[in-house]
Scaffold this motif. Structure first.
Motif, PDB file in Angstrom:
ATOM      1  N   ARG A 288       0.844  -1.193   0.000  1.00 55.10           N
ATOM      2  CA  ARG A 288       0.000   0.000   0.000  1.00 55.10           C
ATOM      3  C   ARG A 288       0.886   1.251   0.000  1.00 55.10           C
ATOM      4  O   ARG A 288       1.813   1.361   0.789  1.00 55.10           O
ATOM      5  CB  ARG A 288      -0.888   0.024   1.248  1.00 55.10           C
ATOM      6  CG  ARG A 288      -1.702   1.305   1.373  1.00 55.10           C
ATOM      7  CD  ARG A 288      -2.994   1.121   2.128  1.00 55.10           C
ATOM      8  NE  ARG A 288      -2.791   0.933   3.551  1.00 55.10           N
ATOM      9  CZ  ARG A 288      -3.753   0.522   4.394  1.00 55.10           C
ATOM     10  NH1 ARG A 288      -4.961   0.234   3.944  1.00 55.10           N
ATOM     11  NH2 ARG A 288      -3.506   0.388   5.656  1.00 55.10           N
TER      12      ARG A 288
ATOM     13  N   ARG B 174      -1.974   4.401  -3.602  1.00 54.04           N
ATOM     14  CA  ARG B 174      -2.566   3.103  -3.918  1.00 54.04           C
ATOM     15  C   ARG B 174      -3.086   2.469  -2.624  1.00 54.04           C
ATOM     16  O   ARG B 174      -2.340   1.819  -1.900  1.00 54.04           O
ATOM     17  CB  ARG B 174      -1.539   2.167  -4.547  1.00 54.04           C
ATOM     18  CG  ARG B 174      -1.188   2.487  -5.983  1.00 54.04           C
ATOM     19  CD  ARG B 174      -0.307   1.397  -6.592  1.00 54.04           C
ATOM     20  NE  ARG B 174       0.908   1.173  -5.809  1.00 54.04           N
ATOM     21  CZ  ARG B 174       1.075   0.193  -4.944  1.00 54.04           C
ATOM     22  NH1 ARG B 174       0.107  -0.681  -4.724  1.00 54.04           N
ATOM     23  NH2 ARG B 174       2.200   0.062  -4.275  1.00 54.04           N
ATOM     24  N   THR B 175      -4.341   2.674  -2.312  1.00 50.76           N
ATOM     25  CA  THR B 175      -4.866   2.197  -1.031  1.00 50.76           C
ATOM     26  C   THR B 175      -5.898   1.081  -1.194  1.00 50.76           C
ATOM     27  O   THR B 175      -6.143   0.312  -0.282  1.00 50.76           O
ATOM     28  CB  THR B 175      -5.522   3.365  -0.265  1.00 50.76           C
ATOM     29  OG1 THR B 175      -6.438   4.003  -1.156  1.00 50.76           O
ATOM     30  CG2 THR B 175      -4.485   4.376   0.193  1.00 50.76           C
ATOM     31  N   GLU B 176      -6.485   0.985  -2.395  1.00 49.73           N
ATOM     32  CA  GLU B 176      -7.575   0.031  -2.611  1.00 49.73           C
ATOM     33  C   GLU B 176      -7.089  -1.402  -2.813  1.00 49.73           C
ATOM     34  O   GLU B 176      -7.778  -2.370  -2.476  1.00 49.73           O
ATOM     35  CB  GLU B 176      -8.397   0.446  -3.852  1.00 49.73           C
ATOM     36  CG  GLU B 176      -9.301   1.620  -3.595  1.00 49.73           C
ATOM     37  CD  GLU B 176     -10.152   1.415  -2.356  1.00 49.73           C
ATOM     38  OE1 GLU B 176     -10.880   0.397  -2.314  1.00 49.73           O
ATOM     39  OE2 GLU B 176     -10.064   2.236  -1.422  1.00 49.73           O
ATOM     40  N   GLN B 177      -5.903  -1.524  -3.406  1.00 48.45           N
ATOM     41  CA  GLN B 177      -5.412  -2.841  -3.830  1.00 48.45           C
ATOM     42  C   GLN B 177      -5.373  -3.858  -2.697  1.00 48.45           C
ATOM     43  O   GLN B 177      -5.746  -5.014  -2.878  1.00 48.45           O
ATOM     44  CB  GLN B 177      -4.013  -2.711  -4.458  1.00 48.45           C
ATOM     45  CG  GLN B 177      -4.005  -2.134  -5.845  1.00 48.45           C
ATOM     46  CD  GLN B 177      -4.082  -0.611  -5.876  1.00 48.45           C
ATOM     47  OE1 GLN B 177      -4.404   0.025  -4.876  1.00 48.45           O
ATOM     48  NE2 GLN B 177      -3.808  -0.040  -7.027  1.00 48.45           N
TER      49      GLN B 177
ATOM     50  N   ALA C 123      -7.168  -4.007  -0.072  1.00 51.25           N
ATOM     51  CA  ALA C 123      -8.522  -4.432   0.314  1.00 51.25           C
ATOM     52  C   ALA C 123      -9.055  -5.474  -0.671  1.00 51.25           C
ATOM     53  O   ALA C 123      -9.661  -6.480  -0.284  1.00 51.25           O
ATOM     54  CB  ALA C 123      -9.445  -3.217   0.365  1.00 51.25           C
ATOM     55  N   THR C 124      -8.791  -5.244  -1.941  1.00 52.29           N
ATOM     56  CA  THR C 124      -9.220  -6.217  -2.950  1.00 52.29           C
ATOM     57  C   THR C 124      -8.505  -7.549  -2.729  1.00 52.29           C
ATOM     58  O   THR C 124      -9.114  -8.621  -2.814  1.00 52.29           O
ATOM     59  CB  THR C 124      -8.894  -5.689  -4.370  1.00 52.29           C
ATOM     60  OG1 THR C 124      -9.334  -4.345  -4.455  1.00 52.29           O
ATOM     61  CG2 THR C 124      -9.539  -6.541  -5.443  1.00 52.29           C
TER      62      THR C 124
END
Ligand code: SAH
Length: 637
Positions: free
Chosen positions: A554, A558-561, A563-564
């Motif tokens: 993270r 780039r913060t979503e990756q 969580a996915t």
């Protein structure tokens, strides 16, 4: 290819069984021949090792025999004994081999003799890294963190010229102000001096305020193509280095003797006050590539012979074209045009003209066959005469003791170390005084690779450092990719990759044995990889029950990756699957968090962290993360 190539041949000498044992493995690493007396043969367990040779008679006699043929000696013997043994053999620091002494316990390596010009200081440090020993350097310049003035130009292939080297070195050792006037050659060495260095640096056209400082210089170093005469006993000592920037363009009649060409060059240099030591090489037309006199001269003086076809030469504007020459060889100029082209490389013809220092002059010598035309051009960048190397070095997770001895040695012996600023700081203790360093911001990886290649193609040995393993999301791949794009022949510059402990190993070691079974690494950075591809890999790895190490989990943007990734793993693995977040492993600010897949996002995660996600059978025991060696209890029978 060896890290110790520049010191070959190396002789190692031990006269006691424990000394022999101490040097045996070192000889493998350094490609040295180990000489032992017959009395020590038992120490090698009767093995016939090719690296080990037995000498008969006294050590003194044996040394006298091998001394002239060796570039370096490594003794495992009391320094007093070594001093007595080599005393009759020493001649001058400009020609004596490097002499290094290792104590029997392997705690220290001592640079005994020829520390600068013989390379013993550098070899001592390299050997120390191989043994995990402390290098002992007693030269004044290394104590002051300065490059030795008598080896300053070695990486760039400069030639040492005349002057009182001892007196100038002494002035530097006394930390007296020493003026440096650099007219030509690479100035990279100036960027790597400690802040309190004693040099007053005079760059051409320099008007910066330091000139106004009221320091009176006590000595002077010239770095130029000019031959200067110094009064031998002056109390203002001077020395001169000559970067090889002069290209001698030559045209000659068939059969012109070496003596004619050599005399002509000497005369031109003398009348223009050029140092012959500043000559890079000879340039001429391709039909002269087999001219015997030229070939003999180039071989004797170790000058390269650059030849160009008439089509190239005739495209250059020259001061003294000749129609006679044009009719004969298809270009109105050979000497002038070749000097210009050689000095410039094959760049745009427009700017070439300025590089000519001496326009053509014709020479004959009574009683010698032939006639020669000479012109001299000056190149912007000096010719190093060296074959460069690229060492792609993994420096491990952080702590110096987690780096391999080979990687440490590579860094300590390279001419130039290139890396991201943070990693350069981590390896600072390995750097030699006067070593060239280029630290660059993290974002400029491709630029870093290009720079490293350019320096290596020019002739330097360049260590490109990467954290962890250089070949895992590191610099090594970028360098090889770009070499390939530049039509590299696979050989020159020579490339060597030095492995390092990668983040997943470092992180695993801090929490137990999470990687005990099949595992894979996935980087969540989609800067260079499409996210769909990353997602596909996450799915596959999760479904196949690999233990997974997530790199680049993270960043600020780039913060979503992450969580996915978590959501994908939760499809295949239990919510309480063990997860470790290891941040800055083996660095001062190391941080370890043990958590579960379900709670992963409740913890701090950033670009300095590696995340290890267990498989179905991974569990926590106390503070340890353990993946069984077998699988789900179904051990192979
Ligand atoms: N070449 C490196 C990886 C570079 S990619 C190697 O082999 O280790 C950068 C990522 O590596 C970081 O985002 C982090 O995920 C991981 N990393 C590098 N050093 C680390 C360290 N000391 N501790 C934890 N993770 C690290």
């Amino acid at each position: 290819m060896s890290l110790f190539e520049d010191y070959q041949p190396i002789a190692a000498i031990a006269v006691t069984p424990s000394g022999v044992k101490r040097l045996l493995s070192l000889c493998d690493a350094t490609d040295a021949i180990l000489w032992i007396p017959a009395s020590c043969q038992e120490a090698i367990d009767g093995k016939t090792l090719t690296r080990v040779q037995v000498y008969t008679g006294s050590l003194t006699d044996h040394l006298a025999k091998i001394w002239p043929d060796c570039r370096a000696f490594i003794f495992c013997l009391a320094t007093g004994a070594v001093v007595r043994a080599i005393a009759p053999l020493l001649q001058h620091k400009s020609i004596d081999p490097a002499v290094v002494v290792v104590d029997e316990a392997g705690k220290f390596t001592i640079s005994l003799c020829s520390g600068h010009q013989g390379g013993a200081d550098c070899l001592t440090q390299a050997v120390a890294h191989q043994l995990g020993a402390t290098p002992v350097l007693t030269g004044a310049s290394s104590a002051l963190q300065l490059p030795g003035i008598d080896v300053l130009g070695v990486p760039f292939g400069w030639n040492r010229g005349e002057g009182n080297w001892t007196a100038v070195s002494a002035a530097i050792a006394r930390q007296e102000p020493v003026e440096v006037i650099q007219e030509v050659g690479c100035t990279l060495w100036q960027e790597n001096l400690p802040e309190d260095h004693p040099f007053i640096l005079e760059l051409p056209n320099d008007t910066t305020p330091h000139k106004l400082e009221a320091k009176t210089p006590k000595a002077r170093v010239w770095i130029s193509a000019t031959q200067r005469q110094f009064a031998p006993d002056s109390d203002f000592p001077k020395v001169q280095w000559h970067p090889r920037v002069l290209w001698v363009g030559v045209g000659c009649e068939r059969g012109t003797s070496r003596r004619v060409v050599e005399t002509a060059i000497a005369q031109v240099c003398q009348s223009h006050h050029f140092a012959q030591a500043a000559i890079a090489g000879i340039a001429t037309i391709d039909i002269k590539a087999d001219e015997v006199g030229l070939l003999e001269l180039c071989e004797a003086r170790q000058w390269p012979l650059k030849t160009f076809p008439s089509e190239v030469l005739k495209s250059v504007a020259v001061p003294t074209p000749s129609t006679v020459v044009e009719q004969e060889v298809g270009t109105p100029s050979v000497a002038e045009a070749a000097a210009i082209v050689a000095a410039h490389g094959l760049t745009s013809p427009g700017e070439m003209r300025n590089s000519l220092l001496v326009s053509k002059q014709i020479f004959r010598l009574e009683g010698e066959p032939g006639a020669v035309t000479i012109a001299i051009g000056q190149s912007e960048r000096e010719y190093t005469g060296r074959e460069g190397k690229l060492w792609l070095v993994g420096t491990g997770p952080g702590a110096l003791n987690q780096m391999t001895p080979a990687a440490q040695t590579a860094i300590a012996t390279a001419d130039l170390v290139i890396g991201y600023t943070l990693y350069i700081d981590l390896i600072k203790p390995l750097l030699r005084p006067g070593q060239l360093v280029q630290s660059l911001p993290i974002t400029q990886e491709r630029h870093r690779a290009q720079l490293a290649i350019a320096f290596a193609e020019w002739g330097l040995t360049v260590a490109v450092i990467s954290s962890g393993d250089a070949g895992i999301y590191g610099m090594a791949g970028l360098v090889l990719e770009q070499l390939r794009e530049g039509n590299w022949d696979g050989q020159t510059p020579g490339v060597q990759v030095f492995p390092g402990i990668t983040a997943l190993q470092a992180a695993a070691s801090r929490v137990g044995t999470p990687l005990m079974h099949d595992f894979c690494a996935i980087s969540l950075s989609d800067l260079l990889t499409p996210w769909t591809m990353i997602e596909k890999r996450l799915e596959a790895a999760a479904a196949a029950d690999f233990v997974v190490a997530l790199y680049n989990p993270r960043s600020r943007t780039r913060t979503e990756q992450i969580a996915t990734a978590q959501a994908i793993f939760l499809k295949y693995r239990k919510p309480d699957t063990p997860v470790a977040i290891v941040r800055s492993a083996y660095r001062e600010d190391e941080q370890i968090t043990l958590t579960t897949l379900e709670q992963l996002l409740e913890n701090p995660i950033d670009m300095l962290s590696t995340i290890l996600i267990g498989n179905q059978s991974t569990s926590f025991y106390e503070n340890w993360m353990i993946t069984p060696r077998g699988y789900l209890g179904f051990e192979t029978r």
